[in-house]
Scaffold this motif. Structure first.
Motif, PDB file in Angstrom:
ATOM      1  N   SER A 131      65.559 126.794 -16.202  1.00  0.00           N
ATOM      2  CA  SER A 131      65.558 127.523 -17.468  1.00  0.00           C
ATOM      3  C   SER A 131      64.887 126.702 -18.560  1.00  0.00           C
ATOM      4  N   GLU A 132      64.846 127.266 -19.758  1.00  0.00           N
ATOM      5  CA  GLU A 132      64.232 126.601 -20.906  1.00  0.00           C
ATOM      6  C   GLU A 132      65.001 125.363 -21.353  1.00  0.00           C
ATOM      7  N   TYR A 133      66.208 125.206 -20.848  1.00  0.00           N
ATOM      8  CA  TYR A 133      67.085 124.111 -21.269  1.00  0.00           C
ATOM      9  C   TYR A 133      66.391 122.754 -21.180  1.00  0.00           C
ATOM     10  N   ASN A 134      65.630 122.538 -20.121  1.00  0.00           N
ATOM     11  CA  ASN A 134      64.993 121.238 -19.917  1.00  0.00           C
ATOM     12  C   ASN A 134      63.990 120.899 -21.011  1.00  0.00           C
ATOM     13  N   PHE A 135      63.249 121.899 -21.469  1.00  0.00           N
ATOM     14  CA  PHE A 135      62.263 121.648 -22.511  1.00  0.00           C
ATOM     15  C   PHE A 135      62.936 121.319 -23.840  1.00  0.00           C
ATOM     16  N   TRP A 145      66.831 117.141 -18.497  1.00  0.00           N
ATOM     17  CA  TRP A 145      67.953 117.092 -17.551  1.00  0.00           C
ATOM     18  C   TRP A 145      67.452 117.048 -16.114  1.00  0.00           C
ATOM     19  N   ILE A 146      66.462 117.861 -15.806  1.00  0.00           N
ATOM     20  CA  ILE A 146      65.984 118.010 -14.434  1.00  0.00           C
ATOM     21  C   ILE A 146      65.288 116.759 -13.911  1.00  0.00           C
ATOM     22  N   GLU A 147      64.761 115.921 -14.793  1.00  0.00           N
ATOM     23  CA  GLU A 147      64.009 114.750 -14.338  1.00  0.00           C
ATOM     24  C   GLU A 147      64.866 113.822 -13.481  1.00  0.00           C
ATOM     25  N   SER A 148      66.062 113.518 -13.961  1.00  0.00           N
ATOM     26  CA  SER A 148      66.950 112.649 -13.180  1.00  0.00           C
ATOM     27  C   SER A 148      67.424 113.343 -11.913  1.00  0.00           C
ATOM     28  N   VAL A 168      67.795 106.501 -12.032  1.00  0.00           N
ATOM     29  CA  VAL A 168      67.832 107.698 -12.866  1.00  0.00           C
ATOM     30  C   VAL A 168      66.874 107.518 -14.035  1.00  0.00           C
ATOM     31  N   VAL A 169      66.601 108.607 -14.722  1.00  0.00           N
ATOM     32  CA  VAL A 169      65.745 108.580 -15.903  1.00  0.00           C
ATOM     33  C   VAL A 169      66.612 108.318 -17.124  1.00  0.00           C
ATOM     34  N   SER A 170      66.234 107.337 -17.908  1.00  0.00           N
ATOM     35  CA  SER A 170      66.993 107.001 -19.107  1.00  0.00           C
ATOM     36  C   SER A 170      67.063 108.199 -20.050  1.00  0.00           C
ATOM     37  N   GLY A 171      68.271 108.500 -20.514  1.00  0.00           N
ATOM     38  CA  GLY A 171      68.453 109.627 -21.421  1.00  0.00           C
ATOM     39  C   GLY A 171      68.816 110.915 -20.714  1.00  0.00           C
ATOM     40  N   ALA A 172      68.835 110.891 -19.371  1.00  0.00           N
ATOM     41  CA  ALA A 172      69.165 112.105 -18.617  1.00  0.00           C
ATOM     42  C   ALA A 172      70.058 111.759 -17.433  1.00  0.00           C
ATOM     43  N   GLU A 177      75.962 111.063 -13.312  1.00  0.00           N
ATOM     44  CA  GLU A 177      77.130 110.206 -13.154  1.00  0.00           C
ATOM     45  C   GLU A 177      78.437 110.989 -13.158  1.00  0.00           C
ATOM     46  N   GLN A 178      78.500 112.049 -13.966  1.00  0.00           N
ATOM     47  CA  GLN A 178      79.769 112.747 -14.145  1.00  0.00           C
ATOM     48  C   GLN A 178      79.941 113.965 -13.241  1.00  0.00           C
ATOM     49  N   SER A 179      78.853 114.450 -12.656  1.00  0.00           N
ATOM     50  CA  SER A 179      78.972 115.657 -11.836  1.00  0.00           C
ATOM     51  C   SER A 179      78.267 115.539 -10.491  1.00  0.00           C
ATOM     52  N   MET A 180      76.977 115.239 -10.496  1.00  0.00           N
ATOM     53  CA  MET A 180      76.210 115.260  -9.254  1.00  0.00           C
ATOM     54  C   MET A 180      76.745 114.270  -8.224  1.00  0.00           C
TER      55      MET A 180
END
Length: 330
Positions: A131-135, A145-148, A168-172, A177-180
């Motif tokens: 979705s647009e969320y990543n942009f 979010w999707i990058e990590s 992981v990608v810094s900032g994402a 850590e908390q879900s995946m």
């Protein structure tokens, strides 16, 4: 008239005549003005059009420094299916699925649904992956979010493990850590036991910057889930329709702002497809579903023409049905 005044007038006349002569000489030496030819006009128009096109496309390319692929692996993937989901972080819901064949991990995918009471109404109860969320996150935090998520998924497949430490990608990294990773640990425990569920997934390039993806889940020989989606190219330049370029790296099902030309939401159509197949256990029966006929009457039927996605779905469904028969499920 005084002698001084007469002398002044004579001198002024001389200077004026000289100035006029200089001006005339300069005008005569001036080159003739160029007249634009038809070829020159066409070249000028082409330059304007090219500039406009570049500007238009540039408007779609947000966060050019952020790179990730939204594309599924082309071809057929099948195997034993494991999945789990859980709400975390004030209500966000994470979902992790894994497919293995002959003890080899052949597919992993993580997605997250925003919490229903999310502070931005546009993103309440919305999937993040396509979705647009990543942009928007990239605009605010410099990382999507999707990058990590994609980075960790690639490591899991390459290293054939779903637990432990991952780059992981810094900032994402919060969702990682908390879900995946907590969900992946649960899946890893589940893998120690046989599963009754099977996964059949297939993706094909439709051309014009669109990829078709179909996932079918079975429990034993019973179809329990069917998910069909069409995913836009990673680069807007690969999408031919100018109106669809803004949806690059998104999908018709998960995009919040995508307008379905067949006048019924793509997500609504595909949810109805899932419900029907689960009920009838027939992958190829689309009767009575929305946007499957050419009624030409939106007022009474809610749509006007048959959705091309129906035929795209059927093409993939036939191939999966052949696999199900070959594997003894049908």
């Amino acid at each position: 008239m005084s002698r001084f005044l007469k002398k002044f007038m004579v001198l002024s006349s001389v200077f004026l005549l000289a100035a006029c002569q200089d001006s005339a000489d300069a005008e005569s030496e001036k080159p003739e003005e160029e007249v634009a030819t038809e070829d020159d006009t066409e070249k000028k128009d082409e330059t304007v059009d090219a500039t406009t096109e570049a500007t238009t496309e540039g408007a779609y390319i947000r966060n050019t420094e952020l790179e990730w692929s939204a594309q599924p692996e082309l071809g057929l993937v099948k195997g034993d299916y494991y999945s789990t989901k859980e709400r975390f972080r004030q209500g966000h819901e994470g979902t992790f699925e894994l497919v293995q064949s002959d003890n080899e991990i052949v597919h992993v995918q993580f997605d997250e649904q925003t919490r229903p009471n999310y502070y931005n109404r546009f993103y309440q109860d919305v999937p993040k992956r396509l979705s647009e969320y990543n942009f928007d996150m990239g605009d605010k935090k410099g990382a999507a979010w999707i990058e990590s998520v994609v980075l960790v998924e690639d490591q899991m497949l390459e290293e054939q493990r779903v637990t432990g430490d991952f780059d992981v990608v810094s900032g994402a990294s919060n969702s990682i850590e908390q879900s995946m990773l907590p969900l992946a640990e649960k899946i890893d425990e589940m893998r120690s036991q046989p599963t009754s569920e099977s996964y059949y997934g297939i993706a094909e390039d439709l051309g014009n910057g669109l990829t078709a993806y179909l996932k079918v889940i079975l429990d034993g020989d019973t179809i329990t889930e069917v998910r069909y989606d069409e995913i836009f190219a990673d680069d807007p330049k690969d999408i031919e329709d100018p109106k669809l370029k803004p949806f690059y790296r998104q999908s018709k099902y998960e995009s919040v702002s995508y307008d379905e030309p067949y006048r019924i939401g793509f997500n609504v159509q595909m949810d109805a497809l899932n419900e029907k197949v689960v009920e009838t256990q027939d992958l190829l029966d689309l009767s009575e579903l929305p946007a499957i006929d050419e009624t030409g009457d939106y007022k009474s039927a809610g749509f006007t023409v048959r959705n091309d996605s129906c035929d795209n779905y059927l093409a993939l469904a036939e191939k999966i049905q052949d696999e199900l028969k070959a594997d003894g499920h049908l």
